[in-house]
Write an enzyme that holds these catalytic residues in place. Structure first.
Site, PDB file in Angstrom:
ATOM      1  N   PHE A  88       0.838  -1.211   0.000  1.00 48.58           N
ATOM      2  CA  PHE A  88       0.000   0.000   0.000  1.00 48.58           C
ATOM      3  C   PHE A  88       0.871   1.259   0.000  1.00 48.58           C
ATOM      4  O   PHE A  88       0.624   2.197  -0.751  1.00 48.58           O
ATOM      5  CB  PHE A  88      -0.935  -0.021   1.216  1.00 48.58           C
ATOM      6  CG  PHE A  88      -1.655   1.280   1.445  1.00 48.58           C
ATOM      7  CD1 PHE A  88      -2.312   1.926   0.405  1.00 48.58           C
ATOM      8  CD2 PHE A  88      -1.675   1.877   2.702  1.00 48.58           C
ATOM      9  CE1 PHE A  88      -2.978   3.139   0.609  1.00 48.58           C
ATOM     10  CE2 PHE A  88      -2.331   3.073   2.916  1.00 48.58           C
ATOM     11  CZ  PHE A  88      -2.975   3.709   1.866  1.00 48.58           C
TER      12      PHE A  88
ATOM     13  N   VAL B 274      -2.677  -7.993   6.015  1.00 51.02           N
ATOM     14  CA  VAL B 274      -2.788  -8.570   7.374  1.00 51.02           C
ATOM     15  C   VAL B 274      -4.208  -8.564   7.935  1.00 51.02           C
ATOM     16  O   VAL B 274      -4.459  -9.188   8.963  1.00 51.02           O
ATOM     17  CB  VAL B 274      -1.869  -7.869   8.412  1.00 51.02           C
ATOM     18  CG1 VAL B 274      -0.415  -8.225   8.215  1.00 51.02           C
ATOM     19  CG2 VAL B 274      -2.102  -6.371   8.463  1.00 51.02           C
TER      20      VAL B 274
ATOM     21  N   LYS C 260      -8.707  -0.982  10.606  1.00 53.10           N
ATOM     22  CA  LYS C 260      -8.792  -2.445  10.403  1.00 53.10           C
ATOM     23  C   LYS C 260      -7.402  -3.062  10.400  1.00 53.10           C
ATOM     24  O   LYS C 260      -7.178  -4.144  10.951  1.00 53.10           O
ATOM     25  CB  LYS C 260      -9.465  -2.759   9.060  1.00 53.10           C
ATOM     26  CG  LYS C 260     -10.961  -2.614   9.050  1.00 53.10           C
ATOM     27  CD  LYS C 260     -11.472  -3.095   7.706  1.00 53.10           C
ATOM     28  CE  LYS C 260     -12.962  -2.936   7.583  1.00 53.10           C
ATOM     29  NZ  LYS C 260     -13.431  -3.194   6.207  1.00 53.10           N
TER      30      LYS C 260
ATOM     31  N   GLY D 240      -2.983 -14.301  16.812  1.00 52.08           N
ATOM     32  CA  GLY D 240      -3.510 -15.667  16.683  1.00 52.08           C
ATOM     33  C   GLY D 240      -2.425 -16.600  16.167  1.00 52.08           C
ATOM     34  O   GLY D 240      -2.262 -17.732  16.647  1.00 52.08           O
TER      35      GLY D 240
ATOM     36  N   ARG E  91      -0.746 -19.786  18.134  1.00 56.75           N
ATOM     37  CA  ARG E  91      -0.728 -21.152  17.569  1.00 56.75           C
ATOM     38  C   ARG E  91       0.702 -21.687  17.450  1.00 56.75           C
ATOM     39  O   ARG E  91       0.965 -22.859  17.749  1.00 56.75           O
ATOM     40  CB  ARG E  91      -1.406 -21.150  16.187  1.00 56.75           C
ATOM     41  CG  ARG E  91      -1.367 -22.482  15.470  1.00 56.75           C
ATOM     42  CD  ARG E  91      -2.098 -22.455  14.130  1.00 56.75           C
ATOM     43  NE  ARG E  91      -1.640 -21.421  13.226  1.00 56.75           N
ATOM     44  CZ  ARG E  91      -0.515 -21.485  12.513  1.00 56.75           C
ATOM     45  NH1 ARG E  91       0.266 -22.538  12.598  1.00 56.75           N
ATOM     46  NH2 ARG E  91      -0.177 -20.500  11.709  1.00 56.75           N
TER      47      ARG E  91
ATOM     48  N   TYR F 101      -5.459   6.198  13.320  1.00 52.81           N
ATOM     49  CA  TYR F 101      -4.106   5.667  13.572  1.00 52.81           C
ATOM     50  C   TYR F 101      -3.852   5.560  15.067  1.00 52.81           C
ATOM     51  O   TYR F 101      -3.504   4.490  15.573  1.00 52.81           O
ATOM     52  CB  TYR F 101      -3.096   6.607  12.912  1.00 52.81           C
ATOM     53  CG  TYR F 101      -1.654   6.180  13.010  1.00 52.81           C
ATOM     54  CD1 TYR F 101      -1.159   5.094  12.284  1.00 52.81           C
ATOM     55  CD2 TYR F 101      -0.755   6.890  13.803  1.00 52.81           C
ATOM     56  CE1 TYR F 101       0.188   4.733  12.350  1.00 52.81           C
ATOM     57  CE2 TYR F 101       0.584   6.534  13.878  1.00 52.81           C
ATOM     58  CZ  TYR F 101       1.055   5.454  13.148  1.00 52.81           C
ATOM     59  OH  TYR F 101       2.380   5.099  13.224  1.00 52.81           O
TER      60      TYR F 101
END
Ligand code: NAD
Ligand code: UDP
Length: 325
Positions: free
Chosen positions: A38, A61, A93, A104, A108, A147
């Site tokens: 981006f 992401v 987001k 996450g 894991r 932000y």
């Protein structure tokens, strides 16, 4: 380095991320650079593409991803005000969903994860310099909120995953950092001033230039965040990383004109809404936990190196943030 690791760097093609990838690849780690491009381009990591211990993934992401890694540096997020205000909802987001997805994965994989937070969590501070214990003065509904509040929410998520799930976290609050590979059109003060000066244009100084920032050279920053990831005491932070030497924006403009030999003058523009008036890190905690770390490159020296980089750039290779984002 005693142990080689599989390391994911999100936002790895960006300004800070690409320098971090350089260092980690040099140390021999297996480095996965993830980016949606981006606010960056492949140019920043082109020189790494043929290294056997470097991989590049185009990914956003905000979407889940399945990888096996030992460490994650979560840097993905537009950082320049013009970039993060371009699509403010996406910025939020990226900070929040990006943090959830990466935390996450860390949970894991039982991986260590570092979050690139920001001095913006302090907003327009009424405590100066800012220690980590200061809780900030952020306008939650202003143009910088996407932000600032996104990064604050990400910090919350990091500490909740740490407390609730035992995830091994590191949170660094980065103060204004500059150097080669900044996007020349990102609108940040160092890139704007240098580009304007070498093009012989006037320097756009917002307000009367009395607002302050403390500028850290990229090599000093990268050293600090690698040390933070590897602290033997497992200190999670948050920790301020920045150069405590404070300058007014007018001083920065004058130094840039002097070092480039530009004949440009200072052109006054209105101060943007919610622009913090002062910013200086208290780095006592960083020195304590990061083996005496402190910045080594003074502004004058770092500016010279950055000017040299900007002079070597073909400006036609750079584009503004993608409208298809
Ligand atoms: P940058 O814009 O050069 O790099 C950010 C990178 O993240 C870019 O390559 C961009 O394409 C990528 N990105 C953005 N959204 C993404 C998404 N949804 N999915 C995947 N990739 C995405 O900025 P930078 O200065 O290198 O900043 C890196 C990190 O450090 C950011 O998280 C920023 O908030 C933080 N930070 C930087 C500074 C600074 O002064 N440079 C100060 C405080 C915090
Ligand atoms: N600024 C300026 N001229 C410019 C760009 C920025 O005077 O062309 C000022 C801006 O108003 C702010 C400071 O420089 O006070 C730093 O701005 P930047 O966007 O680099 O980062 P910030 O620290 O505000 O996130």
């Amino acid at each position: 380095m005693s142990q080689l690791k599989r390391i994911l760097v999100t936002g790895g093609a960006g300004f800070l991320g690409s320098h971090l990838c350089d260092r980690l690849v040099e140390q021999g780690h297996d480095v996965i650079c993830l980016d949606n491009f981006f606010t960056s381009q492949k140019l920043n990591v082109m020189h790494l593409l043929d290294r056997p211990n470097f991989e590049l993934i185009r990914h956003d992401v905000t979407h889940p991803l399945w990888l096996e890694v030992d460490e994650i540096y979560n840097l993905a997020c537009p950082a320049a005000p013009g970039h993060y205000q371009y699509n403010p909802i996406k910025t939020m987001k990226t900070s929040v969903m990006g943090a959830i997805n990466m935390l996450g994965m860390a949970k894991r994989c039982n991986a260590k994860i570092l979050q690139a937070s920001t001095s913006e969590v302090y907003g327009d501070p009424d405590v100066h310099p800012q220690p980590e214990t200061y809780r900030g003065s952020v306008n939650p509904i202003g143009p910088r909120a996407c932000y600032d509040e996104g990064k604050r929410a990400a910090e919350t998520l990091f500490f909740d995953y740490h407390r609730s799930n035992g995830v091994n976290i590191r949170v660094v609050r980065i103060f204004n950092t500059y150097g080669p590979r900044m996007h020349p059109f990102d609108g940040r003060v160092v890139s704007n001033f240098i580009r304007q000066a070498i093009e012989g244009k006037d320097i756009t100084m917002f307000g009367d230039g009395s607002q302050t920032r403390s500028f850290c050279y990229v090599d000093d920053l990268v050293e600090a965040i690698i040390r933070m990831m590897n602290t033997p005491d497992g200190f999670p932070g948050p920790v301020n990383i920045g150069n405590p030497t404070e300058f007014t924006i007018k001083q920065l403009a004058e130094m840039t004109l002097e070092l480039t030999g530009s004949k440009g003058t200072l052109q006054h523009k209105p101060l943007p809404e919610d622009d913090p008036l002062q910013r200086q890190p208290d780095i006592t905690l960083a020195k304590k936990h990061l083996d005496g770390w402190e910045p080594k490159v003074p502004l004058r020296e770092g500016l010279k190196r950055t000017i040299e980089y900007f002079r070597s750039c073909d400006m036609s290779q750079f584009r503004a943030p993608t409208p298809n984002y």
